[in-house]
Design a protein around this motif. Structure first.
Motif, PDB file in Angstrom:
ATOM      1  N   LEU A  21       0.953   8.004  11.025  1.00 33.75           N
ATOM      2  CA  LEU A  21       0.756   6.702  11.991  1.00 33.75           C
ATOM      3  C   LEU A  21       0.070   5.207  11.701  1.00 33.75           C
ATOM      4  CD1 LEU A  21       0.191   8.821  15.006  1.00 33.75           C
ATOM      5  CD2 LEU A  21       1.847   7.609  14.833  1.00 33.75           C
ATOM      6  N   VAL A  22      -0.872   6.191  11.428  1.00 34.36           N
ATOM      7  CA  VAL A  22      -1.515   4.416  10.112  1.00 34.36           C
ATOM      8  C   VAL A  22      -1.163   3.909   9.700  1.00 34.36           C
ATOM      9  CG1 VAL A  22      -3.132   4.343   7.834  1.00 34.36           C
ATOM     10  CG2 VAL A  22      -3.708   5.978  10.357  1.00 34.36           C
ATOM     11  N   MET A  23       0.080   4.395   8.853  1.00 36.93           N
ATOM     12  CA  MET A  23       1.403   3.952   7.474  1.00 36.93           C
ATOM     13  C   MET A  23       2.057   3.024   8.981  1.00 36.93           C
ATOM     14  SD  MET A  23       1.680   3.135   4.453  1.00 36.93           S
ATOM     15  CE  MET A  23       1.645   4.486   3.931  1.00 36.93           C
ATOM     16  N   ASP A  24       1.931   2.846   9.354  1.00 36.29           N
ATOM     17  CA  ASP A  24       3.136   1.880  10.992  1.00 36.29           C
ATOM     18  C   ASP A  24       2.094   1.240  11.444  1.00 36.29           C
ATOM     19  OD1 ASP A  24       5.320   3.697  10.556  1.00 36.29           O
ATOM     20  OD2 ASP A  24       5.128   4.565  11.929  1.00 36.29           O
ATOM     21  N   GLU A  25       0.914   1.237  11.943  1.00 39.92           N
ATOM     22  CA  GLU A  25       0.176   0.478  11.712  1.00 39.92           C
ATOM     23  C   GLU A  25       0.114  -1.018  11.334  1.00 39.92           C
ATOM     24  OE1 GLU A  25      -0.944  -0.524  15.242  1.00 39.92           O
ATOM     25  OE2 GLU A  25      -0.066   1.585  15.670  1.00 39.92           O
ATOM     26  N   LEU A  26      -0.777   0.169   9.367  1.00 41.48           N
ATOM     27  CA  LEU A  26      -0.986  -1.119   9.351  1.00 41.48           C
ATOM     28  C   LEU A  26       0.545  -2.155   8.220  1.00 41.48           C
ATOM     29  CD1 LEU A  26      -2.496   1.331   6.661  1.00 41.48           C
ATOM     30  CD2 LEU A  26      -3.582  -0.908   7.678  1.00 41.48           C
ATOM     31  N   LYS A  27       1.566  -1.889   8.721  1.00 35.57           N
ATOM     32  CA  LYS A  27       2.814  -2.272   8.757  1.00 35.57           C
ATOM     33  C   LYS A  27       3.136  -3.307   9.566  1.00 35.57           C
ATOM     34  CE  LYS A  27       6.096   0.552   5.641  1.00 35.57           C
ATOM     35  NZ  LYS A  27       7.115   1.821   5.449  1.00 35.57           N
ATOM     36  N   LEU A  28       2.575  -3.103  10.604  1.00 35.09           N
ATOM     37  CA  LEU A  28       2.250  -3.920  11.605  1.00 35.09           C
ATOM     38  C   LEU A  28       1.597  -5.308  11.509  1.00 35.09           C
ATOM     39  CD1 LEU A  28       3.066  -2.012  15.378  1.00 35.09           C
ATOM     40  CD2 LEU A  28       4.873  -2.789  13.440  1.00 35.09           C
ATOM     41  N   LEU A  29       0.187  -5.189  10.653  1.00 42.03           N
ATOM     42  CA  LEU A  29      -1.056  -5.848  10.822  1.00 42.03           C
ATOM     43  C   LEU A  29      -0.432  -6.979   9.584  1.00 42.03           C
ATOM     44  CD1 LEU A  29      -4.563  -3.298  10.874  1.00 42.03           C
ATOM     45  CD2 LEU A  29      -3.181  -5.382  12.233  1.00 42.03           C
ATOM     46  N   ILE A  56       1.423  -1.043  -0.603  1.00 40.50           N
ATOM     47  CA  ILE A  56       0.442   0.019   0.300  1.00 40.50           C
ATOM     48  C   ILE A  56       0.732   0.701  -0.005  1.00 40.50           C
ATOM     49  CG2 ILE A  56      -0.230   0.416   2.983  1.00 40.50           C
ATOM     50  CD1 ILE A  56      -3.386   0.719   2.019  1.00 40.50           C
ATOM     51  N   ARG A  57       0.358   2.005  -0.444  1.00 39.78           N
ATOM     52  CA  ARG A  57       0.691   3.381  -1.025  1.00 39.78           C
ATOM     53  C   ARG A  57       0.298   4.653   0.054  1.00 39.78           C
ATOM     54  NH1 ARG A  57       5.869   2.130  -2.462  1.00 39.78           N
ATOM     55  NH2 ARG A  57       6.100   0.700  -3.851  1.00 39.78           N
ATOM     56  N   GLY A  58       1.521   5.703  -0.123  1.00 37.24           N
ATOM     57  CA  GLY A  58       0.649   7.216   1.238  1.00 37.24           C
ATOM     58  C   GLY A  58      -0.218   7.311   0.507  1.00 37.24           C
ATOM     59  N   ASN A  59      -0.516   7.754  -0.865  1.00 37.97           N
ATOM     60  CA  ASN A  59      -1.449   8.131  -1.851  1.00 37.97           C
ATOM     61  C   ASN A  59      -2.970   7.432  -1.573  1.00 37.97           C
ATOM     62  OD1 ASN A  59      -1.113   5.752  -3.760  1.00 37.97           O
ATOM     63  ND2 ASN A  59      -0.579   6.615  -5.612  1.00 37.97           N
ATOM     64  N   ALA A  60      -2.854   6.298  -1.339  1.00 31.58           N
ATOM     65  CA  ALA A  60      -3.705   5.508  -0.371  1.00 31.58           C
ATOM     66  C   ALA A  60      -4.251   5.684   0.244  1.00 31.58           C
ATOM     67  CB  ALA A  60      -3.986   3.635  -0.448  1.00 31.58           C
ATOM     68  N   LEU A  61      -3.864   5.865   1.209  1.00 29.89           N
ATOM     69  CA  LEU A  61      -4.781   6.466   2.686  1.00 29.89           C
ATOM     70  C   LEU A  61      -5.215   7.973   2.545  1.00 29.89           C
ATOM     71  CD1 LEU A  61      -1.579   5.385   5.174  1.00 29.89           C
ATOM     72  CD2 LEU A  61      -3.609   4.441   4.420  1.00 29.89           C
ATOM     73  N   ALA A  62      -3.998   9.624   1.788  1.00 29.62           N
ATOM     74  CA  ALA A  62      -4.679  10.182   1.699  1.00 29.62           C
ATOM     75  C   ALA A  62      -5.579  10.284   0.830  1.00 29.62           C
ATOM     76  CB  ALA A  62      -3.392  10.377   0.618  1.00 29.62           C
ATOM     77  N   GLU A  63      -6.735   9.446   0.048  1.00 29.87           N
ATOM     78  CA  GLU A  63      -7.555   9.387   0.006  1.00 29.87           C
ATOM     79  C   GLU A  63      -8.434   9.308   0.774  1.00 29.87           C
ATOM     80  OE1 GLU A  63      -7.569   5.981  -3.355  1.00 29.87           O
ATOM     81  OE2 GLU A  63      -6.240   7.184  -4.584  1.00 29.87           O
ATOM     82  N   LYS A  69      -3.276  12.695   6.151  1.00 31.45           N
ATOM     83  CA  LYS A  69      -2.022  13.690   5.588  1.00 31.45           C
ATOM     84  C   LYS A  69      -1.664  13.801   7.045  1.00 31.45           C
ATOM     85  CE  LYS A  69      -4.247  17.964   6.256  1.00 31.45           C
ATOM     86  NZ  LYS A  69      -4.723  19.432   5.918  1.00 31.45           N
ATOM     87  N   GLY A  70      -0.453  14.504   6.588  1.00 29.97           N
ATOM     88  CA  GLY A  70       0.981  14.666   7.934  1.00 29.97           C
ATOM     89  C   GLY A  70       0.795  13.501   8.938  1.00 29.97           C
ATOM     90  N   ILE A  71       1.283  13.506   9.861  1.00 36.12           N
ATOM     91  CA  ILE A  71       1.460  12.986  11.038  1.00 36.12           C
ATOM     92  C   ILE A  71       0.789  11.974  11.261  1.00 36.12           C
ATOM     93  CG2 ILE A  71       1.745  12.119  13.731  1.00 36.12           C
ATOM     94  CD1 ILE A  71       2.821  15.362  14.010  1.00 36.12           C
ATOM     95  N   ARG A  72      -0.443  11.956  10.825  1.00 41.48           N
ATOM     96  CA  ARG A  72      -1.973  10.836  11.004  1.00 41.48           C
ATOM     97  C   ARG A  72      -1.869   9.974   9.518  1.00 41.48           C
ATOM     98  NH1 ARG A  72      -7.211  11.453  11.450  1.00 41.48           N
ATOM     99  NH2 ARG A  72      -7.673   9.822  13.634  1.00 41.48           N
ATOM    100  N   LEU A  73      -0.879  10.345   8.608  1.00 42.28           N
ATOM    101  CA  LEU A  73      -1.355   9.095   7.614  1.00 42.28           C
ATOM    102  C   LEU A  73      -0.044   8.660   8.172  1.00 42.28           C
ATOM    103  CD1 LEU A  73      -0.819   9.898   4.293  1.00 42.28           C
ATOM    104  CD2 LEU A  73       0.653   8.546   4.474  1.00 42.28           C
ATOM    105  N   ASP A  80      -6.576  -5.630   0.849  1.00 42.86           N
ATOM    106  CA  ASP A  80      -6.898  -5.960   2.515  1.00 42.86           C
ATOM    107  C   ASP A  80      -6.596  -4.819   3.817  1.00 42.86           C
ATOM    108  OD1 ASP A  80      -7.711  -8.769   1.605  1.00 42.86           O
ATOM    109  OD2 ASP A  80      -6.056  -9.835   1.757  1.00 42.86           O
ATOM    110  N   LEU A  81      -5.371  -4.609   3.142  1.00 41.95           N
ATOM    111  CA  LEU A  81      -5.121  -3.205   4.159  1.00 41.95           C
ATOM    112  C   LEU A  81      -6.356  -2.115   4.006  1.00 41.95           C
ATOM    113  CD1 LEU A  81      -1.339  -3.908   3.352  1.00 41.95           C
ATOM    114  CD2 LEU A  81      -2.515  -4.501   5.466  1.00 41.95           C
ATOM    115  N   VAL A  82      -6.773  -1.880   3.619  1.00 42.92           N
ATOM    116  CA  VAL A  82      -7.621  -0.649   2.770  1.00 42.92           C
ATOM    117  C   VAL A  82      -8.988  -0.788   3.597  1.00 42.92           C
ATOM    118  CG1 VAL A  82      -9.323   0.642   1.475  1.00 42.92           C
ATOM    119  CG2 VAL A  82      -6.695   0.529   0.713  1.00 42.92           C
ATOM    120  N   LYS A  83      -9.053  -2.046   4.147  1.00 44.28           N
ATOM    121  CA  LYS A  83     -10.457  -2.385   4.554  1.00 44.28           C
ATOM    122  C   LYS A  83     -10.040  -2.085   5.843  1.00 44.28           C
ATOM    123  CE  LYS A  83     -12.391  -5.824   1.399  1.00 44.28           C
ATOM    124  NZ  LYS A  83     -12.852  -7.249   0.833  1.00 44.28           N
TER     125      LYS A  83
END
Length: 478
Positions: A435-443, A418-425, A429-433, A455-458
């Motif tokens: 943190l979410v990316m870090d949590e998704l990597k652990l999952l 998953i890429r950052g632009n998928a989270l931006a949708e 943005k910024g710090i929250r993006l 699966d990760l987007v869900k």
């Protein structure tokens, strides 16, 4: 005036009568030292060099014609030697290259010494249309000709130190090879080698080399006070030369202890350059412990009361892994905390990698075997922001986790789907993006890296519920 032979008398008699202040005197002496032609120095000046060392009656006592000696004769060196012969200036190999050749080691670099002054060399090279480089070396008496546009040679005028402050020296040129040898640090580094193979050894450096003794030329206290970095050079050369781990000259160690505080005047960069060579060389750990017994640590950025038990455990652990090891890894074993790591960095001016690795290990080593137990734990650690994979591998090596280290080394990290632009949708943005990316990597890691992009987007909504929306609260989590 009669030139340099009057220099010591002038500095003590003539100047006071002329009411010159100390700064003016220093400037005058420096100017004279750089520009005067070589002469025999006065007895008073020679006395500054300390007690006379034990001297060989016939310094030109031996010839060598070994393969290591013959290997240095490139066409360019032969041309340079012929040039000095043409102008009737004597030229010899000096210092480390002589030592290496006598140890049957092909020298990597060749330093040359000559009776010609820098001005005489410049005049000669200009007349022969030889290109010269590195103009900064001239103030130290060194000229660097480039022969045939292929090979550079550093050629330094014979000299003695007329004034030192423990870091820098003002020099006077001489034609006396023995006086130049007398200003060098160790007997094994004070020899010269003629291009006919003649070894010139004034202070039994050859004998010390054969017996693997590391001692200063003459008075160790005087040699150290000329340049306090010589304390660390002693330990570095001990590791290179000595046959035994602990066979130090007691008088030398006493002089080192007496002058330990002088290292505080030496730059961190110069100290770290020497330390790196010491700790990964022969007897590195033992030499570091000897340096501690000589009370050097407080002056070189290490704790006055180092973590000796941890250091000894680390040294035993590293024996189970293939060398070489990073020098900073050994140094980290001496530290008690991340604060110690930062204090060491402040003194030694470590690289960003070395600083961050030392800090990472001191922060994480207590978690090894408790919070971090499985390969998955270390894989997840590799996924965290600002943590390089190599940090984690070094942590396992540091902790003597051989099987886990080998497993992590052989692990081929898959690409995070998953890429950052998928989270931006999703409005992140910024710090929250981040943190979410870090949590998704652990999952993703917990799924054995099987979760797909979809699966990760869900899982984003569930992750968002754990992360506060307030920017101030987000920052407090960082």
């Amino acid at each position: 005036m009669n030139g340099p032979c009057c220099l010591a008398k002038l500095s003590t008699r003539a100047f006071p009568s002329l009411a010159l202040n100390l700064r003016q005197r220093s400037r005058w002496m420096k100017t004279m030292a750089v520009h005067m032609s070589p002469r025999e120095p006065s007895p008073e000046l020679i006395a500054q060099l300390g007690k006379p060392p034990r001297m060989r009656t016939n310094p030109a006592f031996k010839k060598v014609q070994t393969p290591e000696f013959q290997s240095i004769f490139t066409p360019e060196l032969k041309e340079l030697v012929a040039l000095f012969d043409k102008y009737d200036y004597e030229l010899r190999i000096a210092g480390g290259a002589v030592r290496d050749i006598l140890m049957s080691i092909p020298p990597k670099d060749i330093d040359l010494a000559t009776t010609a002054t820098p001005e005489q060399m410049k005049e000669m090279f200009e007349k022969e249309e030889v290109r010269m480089i590195n103009a900064n070396g001239e103030k130290h008496g060194t000229i660097t000709p480039r022969i045939n546009d292929k090979e550079n040679f550093e050629v330094t005028t014979l000299r003695i130190d007329i004034r030192t402050d423990g870091r820098h020296a003002e020099v006077m040129y001489t034609t006396d090879w023995q006086l130049d040898a007398n200003r060098r640090d160790l007997t094994i580094n004070s020899m010269f080698l003629g291009f006919d193979g003649t070894v010139y050894d004034y202070f039994y450096g050859y004998d010390d080399l054969q017996e693997r003794r590391v001692v200063f030329v003459g008075d160790a206290d005087v040699r150290i006070k000329e340049d306090f970095l010589r304390i660390l050079r002693y330990f570095r050369f001990y590791g290179r030369i000595a046959h035994e781990e602990n066979n130090h000259d007691e008088a030398t160690l006493a002089a080192i202890k007496e002058n330990a505080g002088g290292l505080a005047r030496i730059s961190g960069e110069r100290i770290w350059t020497e330390l790196q060579k010491i700790v990964v060389g022969n007897y590195g750990p033992a030499l570091l412990l000897e340096m501690h017994r000589c009370h050097l640590f407080e002056h070189i950025g290490l704790p006055v009361e180092p973590n000796l038990e941890e250091f000894e455990r680390l040294c035993a652990a590293l024996e189970h892994f293939e060398k070489p090891h990073y020098p900073i890894l050994y140094m980290t074993g001496m530290l008690h905390s991340a604060e110690d790591a930062m204090a060491m960095h402040k003194r030694l001016k470590l690289s960003a990698y070395e600083r961050d690795l030392a800090r990472f290990i001191t922060q994480e080593r207590e978690k090894v075997g408790t919070e971090y137990t499985t390969l998955r734990d270390y894989q997840k650690l590799c996924l965290q922001k600002y943590i390089q994979r190599d940090y984690v591998e070094q942590l396992l090596k540091y902790s003597d986790k051989q099987e886990l280290y080998n497993q992590l080394k052989s692990w081929v990290k898959p690409n995070f789907p998953i890429r950052g632009n998928a989270l931006a949708e999703h409005g992140l943005k910024g710090i929250r993006l981040g943190l979410v990316m870090d949590e998704l990597k652990l999952l993703w890691a917990d799924s054995d890296f099987q979760l797909s992009h979809d699966d990760l987007v869900k899982k984003i909504p569930d992750v968002l519920e754990k992360i506060p929306s307030s920017p101030s609260k987000v920052k407090s989590m960082k």
